[in-house]
Write an enzyme that holds these catalytic residues in place. Structure first.
Site, PDB file in Angstrom:
ATOM      1  N   CYS A   1       0.810  -1.231   0.000  1.00  0.00           N
ATOM      2  CA  CYS A   1       0.000   0.000   0.000  1.00  0.00           C
ATOM      3  C   CYS A   1       0.841   1.278   0.000  1.00  0.00           C
ATOM      4  O   CYS A   1       0.535   2.239  -0.711  1.00  0.00           O
ATOM      5  CB  CYS A   1      -0.973  -0.001   1.175  1.00  0.00           C
ATOM      6  SG  CYS A   1      -0.251  -0.578   2.706  1.00  0.00           S
TER       7      CYS A   1
ATOM      8  N   GLN B   1       1.904   5.632   8.566  1.00  0.00           N
ATOM      9  CA  GLN B   1       0.956   4.669   8.018  1.00  0.00           C
ATOM     10  C   GLN B   1      -0.200   4.375   8.973  1.00  0.00           C
ATOM     11  O   GLN B   1      -0.008   4.208  10.178  1.00  0.00           O
ATOM     12  CB  GLN B   1       1.695   3.378   7.651  1.00  0.00           C
ATOM     13  CG  GLN B   1       2.731   3.640   6.568  1.00  0.00           C
ATOM     14  CD  GLN B   1       3.435   2.390   6.067  1.00  0.00           C
ATOM     15  OE1 GLN B   1       4.627   2.430   5.838  1.00  0.00           O
ATOM     16  NE2 GLN B   1       2.714   1.306   5.867  1.00  0.00           N
TER      17      GLN B   1
ATOM     18  N   GLY C   1      -3.782  -0.499   7.892  1.00  0.00           N
ATOM     19  CA  GLY C   1      -2.726  -1.143   7.109  1.00  0.00           C
ATOM     20  C   GLY C   1      -2.201  -2.398   7.782  1.00  0.00           C
ATOM     21  O   GLY C   1      -1.583  -3.247   7.139  1.00  0.00           O
TER      22      GLY C   1
ATOM     23  N   LYS D   1      10.217  -3.447   1.318  1.00  0.00           N
ATOM     24  CA  LYS D   1       9.198  -3.533   0.256  1.00  0.00           C
ATOM     25  C   LYS D   1       9.158  -2.239  -0.545  1.00  0.00           C
ATOM     26  O   LYS D   1       9.156  -2.252  -1.780  1.00  0.00           O
ATOM     27  CB  LYS D   1       7.813  -3.817   0.858  1.00  0.00           C
ATOM     28  CG  LYS D   1       7.637  -5.238   1.360  1.00  0.00           C
ATOM     29  CD  LYS D   1       6.238  -5.402   1.938  1.00  0.00           C
ATOM     30  CE  LYS D   1       6.102  -6.711   2.696  1.00  0.00           C
ATOM     31  NZ  LYS D   1       4.909  -6.757   3.537  1.00  0.00           N
TER      32      LYS D   1
ATOM     33  N   ARG E   1       4.099   3.621  12.151  1.00  0.00           N
ATOM     34  CA  ARG E   1       2.651   3.397  12.316  1.00  0.00           C
ATOM     35  C   ARG E   1       2.101   4.527  13.182  1.00  0.00           C
ATOM     36  O   ARG E   1       2.651   4.823  14.256  1.00  0.00           O
ATOM     37  CB  ARG E   1       2.423   2.050  13.007  1.00  0.00           C
ATOM     38  CG  ARG E   1       0.967   1.661  13.131  1.00  0.00           C
ATOM     39  CD  ARG E   1       0.352   1.211  11.833  1.00  0.00           C
ATOM     40  NE  ARG E   1       0.908  -0.041  11.343  1.00  0.00           N
ATOM     41  CZ  ARG E   1       0.810  -0.449  10.063  1.00  0.00           C
ATOM     42  NH1 ARG E   1       0.190   0.288   9.155  1.00  0.00           N
ATOM     43  NH2 ARG E   1       1.329  -1.599   9.697  1.00  0.00           N
TER      44      ARG E   1
ATOM     45  N   HIS F   1      -2.455   6.584   4.322  1.00  0.00           N
ATOM     46  CA  HIS F   1      -1.027   6.708   4.623  1.00  0.00           C
ATOM     47  C   HIS F   1      -0.538   8.068   4.114  1.00  0.00           C
ATOM     48  O   HIS F   1      -0.803   8.449   2.964  1.00  0.00           O
ATOM     49  CB  HIS F   1      -0.220   5.626   3.894  1.00  0.00           C
ATOM     50  CG  HIS F   1      -0.493   4.217   4.356  1.00  0.00           C
ATOM     51  ND1 HIS F   1      -1.177   3.908   5.500  1.00  0.00           N
ATOM     52  CD2 HIS F   1      -0.131   3.024   3.799  1.00  0.00           C
ATOM     53  CE1 HIS F   1      -1.231   2.585   5.645  1.00  0.00           C
ATOM     54  NE2 HIS F   1      -0.610   2.026   4.621  1.00  0.00           N
TER      55      HIS F   1
HETATM   56  P1  NAP Z   1      -6.468  -9.183   7.916  1.00  0.00           P
HETATM   57  O1  NAP Z   1      -7.421  -8.094   8.233  1.00  0.00           O
HETATM   58  O2  NAP Z   1      -5.671  -9.757   9.013  1.00  0.00           O
HETATM   59  O3  NAP Z   1      -7.276 -10.358   7.168  1.00  0.00           O
HETATM   60  C1  NAP Z   1      -6.693 -11.622   6.920  1.00  0.00           C
HETATM   61  C2  NAP Z   1      -7.672 -12.511   6.168  1.00  0.00           C
HETATM   62  O4  NAP Z   1      -7.008 -13.748   5.874  1.00  0.00           O
HETATM   63  C3  NAP Z   1      -8.932 -12.871   6.956  1.00  0.00           C
HETATM   64  O5  NAP Z   1     -10.001 -13.037   6.079  1.00  0.00           O
HETATM   65  C4  NAP Z   1      -8.566 -14.226   7.572  1.00  0.00           C
HETATM   66  O6  NAP Z   1      -9.695 -15.074   7.787  1.00  0.00           O
HETATM   67  C5  NAP Z   1      -7.740 -14.830   6.443  1.00  0.00           C
HETATM   68  N1  NAP Z   1      -6.827 -15.839   6.985  1.00  0.00           N
HETATM   69  C6  NAP Z   1      -5.974 -15.715   8.047  1.00  0.00           C
HETATM   70  N2  NAP Z   1      -5.326 -16.889   8.261  1.00  0.00           N
HETATM   71  C7  NAP Z   1      -5.789 -17.752   7.336  1.00  0.00           C
HETATM   72  C8  NAP Z   1      -5.544 -19.134   7.071  1.00  0.00           C
HETATM   73  N3  NAP Z   1      -4.662 -19.853   7.785  1.00  0.00           N
HETATM   74  N4  NAP Z   1      -6.206 -19.726   6.033  1.00  0.00           N
HETATM   75  C9  NAP Z   1      -7.079 -19.009   5.277  1.00  0.00           C
HETATM   76  N5  NAP Z   1      -7.386 -17.705   5.500  1.00  0.00           N
HETATM   77  C10 NAP Z   1      -6.740 -17.093   6.526  1.00  0.00           C
HETATM   78  O7  NAP Z   1      -5.400  -8.687   6.822  1.00  0.00           O
HETATM   79  P2  NAP Z   1      -5.587  -7.542   5.692  1.00  0.00           P
HETATM   80  O8  NAP Z   1      -5.142  -6.242   6.210  1.00  0.00           O
HETATM   81  O9  NAP Z   1      -6.943  -7.668   5.091  1.00  0.00           O
HETATM   82  O10 NAP Z   1      -4.458  -7.964   4.647  1.00  0.00           O
HETATM   83  C11 NAP Z   1      -4.645  -8.999   3.703  1.00  0.00           C
HETATM   84  C12 NAP Z   1      -3.443  -9.008   2.750  1.00  0.00           C
HETATM   85  O11 NAP Z   1      -3.399  -7.771   2.040  1.00  0.00           O
HETATM   86  C13 NAP Z   1      -2.085  -9.141   3.469  1.00  0.00           C
HETATM   87  O12 NAP Z   1      -1.215  -9.907   2.681  1.00  0.00           O
HETATM   88  C14 NAP Z   1      -1.622  -7.700   3.560  1.00  0.00           C
HETATM   89  O13 NAP Z   1      -0.225  -7.588   3.642  1.00  0.00           O
HETATM   90  C15 NAP Z   1      -2.137  -7.139   2.250  1.00  0.00           C
HETATM   91  N6  NAP Z   1      -2.369  -5.692   2.213  1.00  0.00           N
HETATM   92  C16 NAP Z   1      -3.044  -5.072   3.205  1.00  0.00           C
HETATM   93  C17 NAP Z   1      -3.288  -3.705   3.118  1.00  0.00           C
HETATM   94  C18 NAP Z   1      -4.030  -2.952   4.189  1.00  0.00           C
HETATM   95  O14 NAP Z   1      -4.101  -1.709   4.092  1.00  0.00           O
HETATM   96  N7  NAP Z   1      -4.596  -3.617   5.193  1.00  0.00           N
HETATM   97  C19 NAP Z   1      -2.845  -2.992   1.989  1.00  0.00           C
HETATM   98  C20 NAP Z   1      -2.162  -3.666   0.970  1.00  0.00           C
HETATM   99  C21 NAP Z   1      -1.934  -5.025   1.094  1.00  0.00           C
HETATM  100  P3  NAP Z   1     -10.375 -15.297   9.240  1.00  0.00           P
HETATM  101  O15 NAP Z   1     -11.232 -14.105   9.519  1.00  0.00           O
HETATM  102  O16 NAP Z   1     -11.159 -16.531   9.042  1.00  0.00           O
HETATM  103  O17 NAP Z   1      -9.246 -15.439  10.215  1.00  0.00           O
END
Ligand code: NAP
Length: 352
Positions: free
Chosen positions: A153, A179, A183, A208, A238, A245
């Site tokens: 991001c 950030q 995030g 990154k 953070r 961000h």
């Molecule tokens: P998050 O809020 O922690 O969500 C994680 C998701 O993955 C949840 O749906 C969770 O499901 C699922 N998950 C966790 N462990 C799992 C497992 N063992 N098997 C299958 N599913 C699993 O994270 P997020 O912020 O949405 O980020 C998701 C991805 O996008 C990451 O790789 C992150 O680096 C990237 N990203 C995030 C942002 C941001 O601003 N947040 C920006 C760019 C990229 P449950 O609810 O069932 O646990």
């Protein structure tokens, strides 16, 4: 071009997954068919498994949908999917996305495959020609589908502002990020860690920003990306902001443009999404604010429906050449919105 594609969202219950769901409501090309998450959620209705944190209401039909596991067999059984959006945690995403790409186009927000030599790392306005890696990847890996990734991001908004500056001979960049909490995903950083505080460390984030920017701004030479020679130094923090961000950027340029020249380069910057009139494309990828105290996350993160990067405080720098602030919505342009725009580009080009 066949539209109305049916999509699966992996990690649908997370911060990015929920944003995908919100942005895909009423999308003209993509319709949500399958929602997948961890074993903790699989088998439950989405409305029971997910703590919905978007400002919009959770759509009733989404609340009623079952959640399935993220493996190929489960996705296949759950529906007739055309393409997959992945918002899985980085470590897990690697093998899961490879398995699914054997059958489907996979658009990933995770870091796992971003730096793979045959995987494009796309910002549709910046490096649309890098999608040329996809046929090479399919052939090399023997997949029916493929993996296309989006940058981190904080990298997306930075690289969008660096691209127009390349015309002035961009050679060095120093960036300090502030950030937002979202995030870090949901529930993310503990409130006791971040209230009344700034945390001057985000794991792996600085690497990154530095490596991804060189790949994105690099050139596509027939079968590979030649990374740009740009030197970057990043410092990531953070801060206690919910979304958006903010970055303080210092650039060294070979030329010595005026502030007006730089402003004009930012304002004029457009790319393939605008040319092709893609559904999620903002009219202006970069918006310049004149006020001395903008951009600010609370006021500016929703610019261009969260798809524009907002730049301000452009000024001369006595050590480098120019300095400015830039702001991007981390879960829209920096995540789900960026992912959807990449998929729109690749569908419009007839690659998926
Ligand atoms: P998050 O809020 O922690 O969500 C994680 C998701 O993955 C949840 O749906 C969770 O499901 C699922 N998950 C966790 N462990 C799992 C497992 N063992 N098997 C299958 N599913 C699993 O994270 P997020 O912020 O949405 O980020 C998701 C991805 O996008 C990451 O790789 C992150 O680096 C990237 N990203 C995030 C942002 C941001 O601003 N947040 C920006 C760019 C990229 P449950 O609810 O069932 O646990």
């Amino acid at each position: 071009m066949r539209l109305n594609r049916k999509v699966a969202i992996l990690g649908a219950t997370g911060a990015v997954g929920q944003r995908f769901i919100e942005l895909l409501q009423d999308h003209p090309w993509f319709k949500i068919e399958v929602l997948a998450a961890s074993e903790r959620s699989a088998g439950k209705k989405f409305g029971h498994a997910c703590n919905w944190i978007m400002n919009s209401n959770l759509p009733t039909e989404i609340a009623e949908m079952p959640i399935v596991n993220v493996d190929l067999e489960s996705i296949r059984k759950a529906g007739n999917v055309d393409l997959v959006f992945s918002a899985l945690p980085g470590g897990l995403a690697g093998p899961v996305e490879s398995e699914l790409a054997s059958e489907y186009p996979v658009f990933s927000k995770a870091s796992a495959h971003r730096m793979d030599q045959d995987v494009p790392l796309i910002i549709p306005e910046v490096n649309p020609e890098h999608v040329g890696l996809i046929p090479i990847q399919k052939k090399a890996r023997g997949w029916k589908g493929f993996i296309s990734t989006d940058p981190n991001c904080s990298t997306i908004q930075l690289a969008m502002t660096l691209k127009p500056l390349m015309n002035f001979g961009l050679s060095k960049v120093i960036v300090t990020t502030m950030q937002a909490l979202s995030g870090a995903g949901y529930p993310g950083v503990s409130s006791l860690d971040i209230i009344d505080n700034v945390i001057p460390f985000i794991s792996n984030e600085e690497d990154k920003l530095e490596c991804e920017s060189q790949k994105i701004l690099g050139s596509f030479n027939y079968d590979r990306i030649m990374p740009d020679k740009l030197i970057l130094s990043a410092s990531c923090n953070r801060v206690n902001v919910r979304e958006g961000h903010l970055e303080s950027v210092f650039v060294k340029l070979d030329q010595d443009p005026t502030i007006d020249d730089v402003e004009e380069a930012f304002r004029k910057f457009k790319g393939k999404p605008q040319e092709l009139n893609l559904p999620s494309a903002p009219d202006n990828p970069i918006v310049v604010r004149e006020e001395k105290n903008r951009p600010q996350p609370r006021f500016d993160r929703k610019e261009g429906r969260g798809m524009s990067v907002v730049v301000g405080r452009i000024r001369k720098d006595p050590i480098m050449t120019i300095k400015y602030m830039c702001l991007g919505h981390n879960t829209i342009r920096g995540a789900a919105g960026g992912g959807i725009l990449s998929a729109e580009l690749i569908v419009a080009k007839g690659i998926a």
